[in-house]
Scaffold this motif. Structure first.
Motif, short mmCIF file in Angstrom:
data_model
loop_
_atom_site.label_atom_id
_atom_site.label_comp_id
_atom_site.label_asym_id
_atom_site.label_seq_id
_atom_site.Cartn_x
_atom_site.Cartn_y
_atom_site.Cartn_z
N MET A 1 8.77 4.43 34.76
CA MET A 1 10.18 4.84 34.71
C MET A 1 10.47 5.47 33.36
O MET A 1 10.10 4.92 32.33
N LYS A 2 11.12 6.62 33.38
CA LYS A 2 11.45 7.31 32.14
C LYS A 2 12.94 7.15 31.83
O LYS A 2 13.79 7.48 32.66
N ILE A 3 13.23 6.63 30.64
CA ILE A 3 14.61 6.50 30.17
C ILE A 3 14.78 7.39 28.95
O ILE A 3 14.01 7.32 27.99
N VAL A 4 15.78 8.24 28.99
CA VAL A 4 16.10 9.11 27.86
C VAL A 4 17.41 8.63 27.25
O VAL A 4 18.39 8.42 27.97
N ALA A 5 17.40 8.41 25.94
CA ALA A 5 18.59 7.95 25.23
C ALA A 5 19.11 9.04 24.31
O ALA A 5 18.34 9.62 23.54
N LEU A 6 20.39 9.31 24.40
CA LEU A 6 21.08 10.19 23.45
C LEU A 6 21.77 9.28 22.45
O LEU A 6 22.68 8.53 22.80
N SER A 7 21.32 9.32 21.21
CA SER A 7 21.88 8.43 20.19
C SER A 7 22.69 9.22 19.18
O SER A 7 22.20 10.16 18.56
N GLY A 8 23.93 8.79 18.99
CA GLY A 8 24.80 9.44 18.02
C GLY A 8 24.73 8.84 16.63
O GLY A 8 25.38 9.31 15.72
N SER A 9 23.93 7.79 16.48
CA SER A 9 23.84 7.14 15.18
C SER A 9 23.29 8.09 14.12
O SER A 9 22.33 8.81 14.37
N GLN A 10 23.88 8.08 12.96
CA GLN A 10 23.39 8.91 11.85
C GLN A 10 22.20 8.24 11.17
O GLN A 10 21.54 8.83 10.34
N ARG A 11 21.95 6.99 11.51
CA ARG A 11 20.84 6.23 10.91
C ARG A 11 19.81 5.90 11.97
O ARG A 11 20.15 5.37 13.02
N GLU A 12 18.56 6.18 11.67
CA GLU A 12 17.49 5.90 12.62
C GLU A 12 17.41 4.41 12.94
O GLU A 12 17.04 4.03 14.05
N LYS A 13 17.76 3.57 11.98
CA LYS A 13 17.74 2.12 12.19
C LYS A 13 19.15 1.58 12.39
O LYS A 13 19.43 0.41 12.11
N GLY A 14 20.05 2.41 12.85
CA GLY A 14 21.43 2.00 13.05
C GLY A 14 21.59 1.04 14.22
O GLY A 14 20.66 0.80 15.00
N PHE A 15 22.79 0.50 14.36
CA PHE A 15 23.05 -0.54 15.36
C PHE A 15 22.93 -0.01 16.80
O PHE A 15 22.52 -0.72 17.71
N ASN A 16 23.30 1.26 17.01
CA ASN A 16 23.16 1.82 18.36
C ASN A 16 21.69 1.88 18.76
O ASN A 16 21.34 1.58 19.89
N ASN A 17 20.84 2.26 17.81
CA ASN A 17 19.41 2.30 18.11
C ASN A 17 18.85 0.90 18.31
O ASN A 17 17.93 0.69 19.10
N LEU A 18 19.43 -0.07 17.60
CA LEU A 18 19.03 -1.46 17.82
C LEU A 18 19.37 -1.90 19.24
O LEU A 18 18.57 -2.56 19.91
N LEU A 19 20.54 -1.52 19.72
CA LEU A 19 20.93 -1.85 21.10
C LEU A 19 19.98 -1.19 22.10
O LEU A 19 19.59 -1.81 23.09
N ILE A 20 19.59 0.04 21.83
CA ILE A 20 18.66 0.74 22.72
C ILE A 20 17.33 -0.01 22.76
O ILE A 20 16.76 -0.25 23.83
N GLU A 21 16.81 -0.38 21.59
CA GLU A 21 15.54 -1.11 21.51
C GLU A 21 15.62 -2.44 22.26
O GLU A 21 14.71 -2.81 23.01
N LYS A 22 16.72 -3.17 22.05
CA LYS A 22 16.89 -4.46 22.72
C LYS A 22 16.97 -4.28 24.24
O LYS A 22 16.45 -5.11 24.99
N PHE A 23 17.64 -3.22 24.66
CA PHE A 23 17.73 -2.97 26.10
C PHE A 23 16.34 -2.73 26.69
O PHE A 23 16.00 -3.29 27.74
N ILE A 24 15.54 -1.90 26.03
CA ILE A 24 14.20 -1.60 26.55
C ILE A 24 13.35 -2.87 26.59
O ILE A 24 12.63 -3.12 27.57
N GLU A 25 13.44 -3.70 25.54
CA GLU A 25 12.71 -4.98 25.54
C GLU A 25 13.11 -5.81 26.76
O GLU A 25 12.27 -6.39 27.45
N GLU A 26 14.40 -5.89 27.01
CA GLU A 26 14.91 -6.70 28.11
C GLU A 26 14.52 -6.10 29.46
O GLU A 26 14.11 -6.81 30.38
N TYR A 27 14.63 -4.78 29.57
CA TYR A 27 14.35 -4.13 30.85
C TYR A 27 12.87 -4.20 31.22
O TYR A 27 12.52 -4.20 32.39
N ARG A 28 12.00 -4.28 30.22
CA ARG A 28 10.57 -4.40 30.51
C ARG A 28 10.25 -5.70 31.25
O ARG A 28 9.20 -5.81 31.86
N GLY A 29 11.14 -6.67 31.19
CA GLY A 29 10.97 -7.88 31.98
C GLY A 29 11.12 -7.62 33.48
O GLY A 29 10.65 -8.40 34.30
N TYR A 30 11.79 -6.51 33.83
CA TYR A 30 11.97 -6.13 35.23
C TYR A 30 11.04 -4.99 35.65
O TYR A 30 10.66 -4.89 36.81
#
Length: 199
Positions: A1-30
């Motif tokens: 499955m391919k998921i494409v994320a459009l991130s508006g965060s100005q920081r590569e390690k910003g909180f939006n990117n953290l949410l994206i990472e956490k989502f992918i970690e969680e979704y890999r369980g399914y």
């Protein structure tokens, strides 16, 4: 499955990117076989929409006369099984993210009004993530949902607040909040909801 994320965060390690990472970690369980491609709005070469240049975008769906990174974005979104749109709230959403969303909306609106056929994103599941420093993230989620609907994507909603997607306030990296309204708990629910949709 391919998921494409459009991130508006100005920081590569910003909180939006953290949410994206956490989502992918969680979704890999399914779904163990997940490919993620994050497109950072701030690193893309994108000019503002000229609006008055319909010579191409009203003749060929999702083709823009401006020669920049928008065609790469369209190509990535077109190949996605699901899309994440994530943005922080500064004064408004960041300028680079606004430009990206404006360009996509202009292409979609031009194709629709010129009757060039169904949207190339029609029915694509879309997850909305928003982070704010101190204001209600639902403000951003409403804006992101409008964009997803114009693109004819299908926003995935939660059954609890903030309903439209995943939202957080403040520093979720240093002090992860707990409880039903916590962003990481919302991420778990969003992953489960997307997984159920795919069955």
């Amino acid at each position: 499955m391919k998921i494409v994320a459009l991130s508006g965060s100005q920081r590569e390690k910003g909180f939006n990117n953290l949410l994206i990472e956490k989502f992918i970690e969680e979704y890999r369980g399914y779904c163990a076989d997940v490919q993620l491609n994050v497109l950072q709005a701030g690193t893309l070469e994108l000019a503002p929409c000229r609006v008055d240049c319909p010579q191409l975008c009203k003749q060929k769906a999702f083709q823009c006369v401006l020669k920049d990174d928008i065609q790469q974005v369209v190509s990535e979104l077109r190949s996605a099984d699901a899309v994440i749109i994530a943005s922080p709230l500064y004064i408004k959403i960041p300028a680079a993210m606004n430009t990206l969303l404006e360009r996509l909306v202009a292409l979609a609106f031009s194709a629709e009004t010129a009757s060039l056929g169904p949207s190339i994103f029609d029915g694509t599941p879309c997850l909305l993530f928003a982070m704010a420093e101190y204001t209600d993230p639902k403000i951003i989620l409403q804006h992101l949902q409008d964009v997803a609907l114009v693109l004819k994507m299908e926003p995935i909603h939660l059954k609890s607040y903030p309903y439209l997607g995943v939202g957080g306030i403040g520093d979720i990296g240093q002090k992860p909040s707990t409880g039903p309204l916590a962003p990481f708990e919302q991420i778990k629910l969003m992953a489960k909801t997307l997984a159920k949709r795919g069955r």
